[in-house]
Design a protein around this motif. Structure first.
Motif, PDB file in Angstrom:
ATOM      1  N   ALA A 376       0.816  -1.217   0.000  1.00  0.00           N
ATOM      2  CA  ALA A 376       0.000   0.000   0.000  1.00  0.00           C
ATOM      3  C   ALA A 376       0.846   1.261   0.000  1.00  0.00           C
ATOM      4  CB  ALA A 376      -0.920   0.014   1.223  1.00  0.00           C
ATOM      5  N   GLY A 377       2.043   1.196   0.583  1.00  0.00           N
ATOM      6  CA  GLY A 377       2.827   2.410   0.649  1.00  0.00           C
ATOM      7  C   GLY A 377       4.185   2.198   1.271  1.00  0.00           C
ATOM      8  N   THR A 378       4.956   3.276   1.276  1.00  0.00           N
ATOM      9  CA  THR A 378       6.307   3.283   1.814  1.00  0.00           C
ATOM     10  C   THR A 378       6.507   4.545   2.639  1.00  0.00           C
ATOM     11  OG1 THR A 378       7.152   4.415  -0.156  1.00  0.00           O
ATOM     12  CG2 THR A 378       7.251   2.001  -0.155  1.00  0.00           C
ATOM     13  N   ASN A 379       7.322   4.443   3.682  1.00  0.00           N
ATOM     14  CA  ASN A 379       7.722   5.609   4.475  1.00  0.00           C
ATOM     15  C   ASN A 379       9.240   5.593   4.600  1.00  0.00           C
ATOM     16  OD1 ASN A 379       4.955   4.568   5.651  1.00  0.00           O
ATOM     17  ND2 ASN A 379       5.007   6.748   6.107  1.00  0.00           N
ATOM     18  N   PHE A 380       9.925   6.477   3.883  1.00  0.00           N
ATOM     19  CA  PHE A 380      11.385   6.493   3.980  1.00  0.00           C
ATOM     20  C   PHE A 380      11.807   7.014   5.351  1.00  0.00           C
ATOM     21  CE2 PHE A 380      10.480  10.758   2.242  1.00  0.00           C
ATOM     22  CZ  PHE A 380      11.278  11.577   3.038  1.00  0.00           C
ATOM     23  N   TRP A 381      12.994   6.585   5.792  1.00  0.00           N
ATOM     24  CA  TRP A 381      13.557   7.071   7.056  1.00  0.00           C
ATOM     25  C   TRP A 381      14.770   7.935   6.731  1.00  0.00           C
ATOM     26  CZ3 TRP A 381      11.861   6.140  12.085  1.00  0.00           C
ATOM     27  CH2 TRP A 381      12.688   6.679  13.090  1.00  0.00           C
ATOM     28  N   ALA A 382      14.684   9.176   7.021  1.00  0.00           N
ATOM     29  CA  ALA A 382      13.584   9.918   7.602  1.00  0.00           C
ATOM     30  C   ALA A 382      13.731  11.352   7.085  1.00  0.00           C
ATOM     31  CB  ALA A 382      13.628   9.886   9.124  1.00  0.00           C
ATOM     32  N   TRP A 383      12.773  12.208   7.399  1.00  0.00           N
ATOM     33  CA  TRP A 383      12.810  13.585   6.921  1.00  0.00           C
ATOM     34  C   TRP A 383      13.581  14.473   7.901  1.00  0.00           C
ATOM     35  CZ3 TRP A 383      12.424  16.083   2.635  1.00  0.00           C
ATOM     36  CH2 TRP A 383      12.206  17.460   2.621  1.00  0.00           C
ATOM     37  N   ASN A 384      14.693  15.020   7.408  1.00  0.00           N
ATOM     38  CA  ASN A 384      15.451  16.013   8.170  1.00  0.00           C
ATOM     39  C   ASN A 384      14.967  17.429   7.893  1.00  0.00           C
ATOM     40  OD1 ASN A 384      17.097  14.024   9.202  1.00  0.00           O
ATOM     41  ND2 ASN A 384      18.872  14.524   7.952  1.00  0.00           N
ATOM     42  N   GLY A 385      14.549  17.660   6.636  1.00  0.00           N
ATOM     43  CA  GLY A 385      14.107  18.988   6.264  1.00  0.00           C
ATOM     44  C   GLY A 385      15.180  20.026   6.508  1.00  0.00           C
TER      45      GLY A 385
END
Length: 438
Positions: A376-385
């Protein structure tokens, strides 16, 4: 005081009353339909990210930065990221490298400011039509988690992950004592009741009634122990069934998942993964992919070991797709990452290997989506922004407020994606567009 069955029933009364009326799934809530994630009767597929520190940014406190939170969410939305995995718990940890402040500084004493930060995060996500997966415990001590609960109830002696006097697998064996410790779980369930039953102070909406929340997650990377010989599989599986049942009793509208790494989180036992995700109270399968941490790609010789490591990652994802198919449940690859070349931390350092790895995971997920598979989906690790390391050694220190996706147990910038990582951002954006076009 232990939580009785009567306590749970009283706390769950509003949810049980609503659940007793035969209705369609409420509009805006992510559900499971025919073994796939769905939203308002249509397939729900997403490109997501990990943003564990979202509540910290939202908090009206010296360490908070609501304006930055809004900028980060806008950046993610512009990339096509619509799903965020966030931390909704935290316990004061004696570890040197740990989150500070926390949701729970002492047993039963909850920080109203940080809870307000979670309220702000959910409100801002709702304004951008984003979904949240909230994990409410942690196997690792960087946010307190299971070892903090054990320390509070005197199940010790406590020691931190990575302590050379306690070599692996002593740490996971210690953290896994949590599942069978009734006193530690009484403290945890008290917080669980509080967070699931919370009323958002910004929106005035009960968490149980908020479609911004996609799922409650039992813990970040729960493991049954450090080795097959020492693991108490029965206690581990019982804790999953019992905790997920409590959440479902309190909140019938939201999904529940384990937060497991999959096979690596089950000591390579497929039977363990199946048992952990088989209960009706667990709605979908989770998997994490960490080739550097698992020794599949050598961070000191990344280019030379990449091809063989990538092959193992491909096989790992394929095995979890097969497990999800066997269970008839959706799959989310909710953590994956690779370090920068030469183990660099700074924005602007080379990311060719990292970008290739992202394209690999994204390609496997997209191919399965196109084939009508469970992914269904993916969540990369991680957002530093826009967050940056605050010290020359790149380690987090108490009082730092420039949070990044790399937790305090790692150098700040090791795995995370900065707002200036142009090539990686392009890979993420292209994948999000491809998923949206399905």
């Amino acid at each position: 005081m232990a939580l009785s069955r009567r306590d749970l029933i009283l706390a769950a009364a509003p949810a049980l009353g609503a659940a007793a009326r035969p209705t369609r799934p409420p509009k805006g809530f992510v559900t499971v339909l025919n073994g796939r994630l769905a939203l308002d009767g249509k397939p729900y597929r997403f490109a997501g990210a990990n943003l564990w520190y979202g509540a910290w940014l939202g908090a009206p406190a010296a360490y908070g930065d609501p304006d930055r939170l809004r900028r980060e969410l806008d950046r993610l939305k512009a990339l096509g990221v619509t799903n965020l995995r966030v931390l909704g718990a935290g316990e004061r940890s004696p570890a040197k490298a740990a989150v500070s402040p926390t949701f729970q500084e002492k047993p039963g004493e909850y920080d109203p400011t940080l809870l307000k930060g979670l309220d702000v995060l959910l409100a801002e996500m709702a304004a951008r039509d984003m979904k949240a997966v909230i994990y409410i415990n942690n196997f690792w001590d960087w946010s307190g988690g299971m070892p903090a609960y054990l320390n509070w109830v005197g199940n010790g002696p406590w020691f931190q992950q990575g302590d050379p006097d306690h070599p692996w697998p002593e740490y996971p064996d210690y953290a896994a004592r949590f599942y069978g410790d009734a006193k530690a779980n009484t403290l945890f369930r008290r917080y669980l009741l509080s967070i699931v039953g919370r009323m958002n102070t910004v929106t005035g909406k009960a968490y149980r009634a908020d479609p911004t929340i996609m799922a409650w997650q039992l813990a970040n990377e729960p493991r049954p122990g450090g080795s097959p010989a020492s693991a108490d599989m029965a206690a581990f599986q019982h804790w999953i069934r019992e905790t997920s049942t409590i959440i479902k009793t309190l909140d019938r509208r939201h999904l529940v998942c384990t937060g497991s790494e999959g096979l690596k989180g089950c000591l390579e036992s497929e039977a363990c993964v199946l048992d952990a995700h088989r209960p009706e109270t667990i709605d979908y399968v989770t998997a994490h992919v960490w080739p550097n941490n698992w020794g599949w790609i050598d961070p000191k010789n990344q280019r030379a070991t990449y091809d063989a490591g990538e092959a193992r990652c491909r096989e790992y994802v394929a095995r979890h797709i097969a497990i999800a198919r066997q269970l008839g449940k959706p799959l989310v690859i909710e953590e994956f990452g690779l370090i920068r070349e030469a183990r660099a931390f700074a924005p602007g350092s080379a990311t060719a290997d990292k970008d290739r790895f992202y394209r690999t995971i994204y390609g496997l997920a997209l191919d399965d989506m196109k084939a009508g598979g469970p992914t269904a989906g993916t969540n990369f690790w991680a957002w530093n922004g826009e967050g940056r390391a605050q010290h020359p050694d790149a380690w987090f220190a108490a009082g730092d407020k420039s949070f990044v996706g790399d937790p305090p147990q790692e150098e700040q910038g090791l795995y995370g994606v900065f707002d200036t990582d142009a090539s990686t951002l392009a890979v993420i954006k292209a994948h999000a567009a491809a998923v949206s076009a399905l």
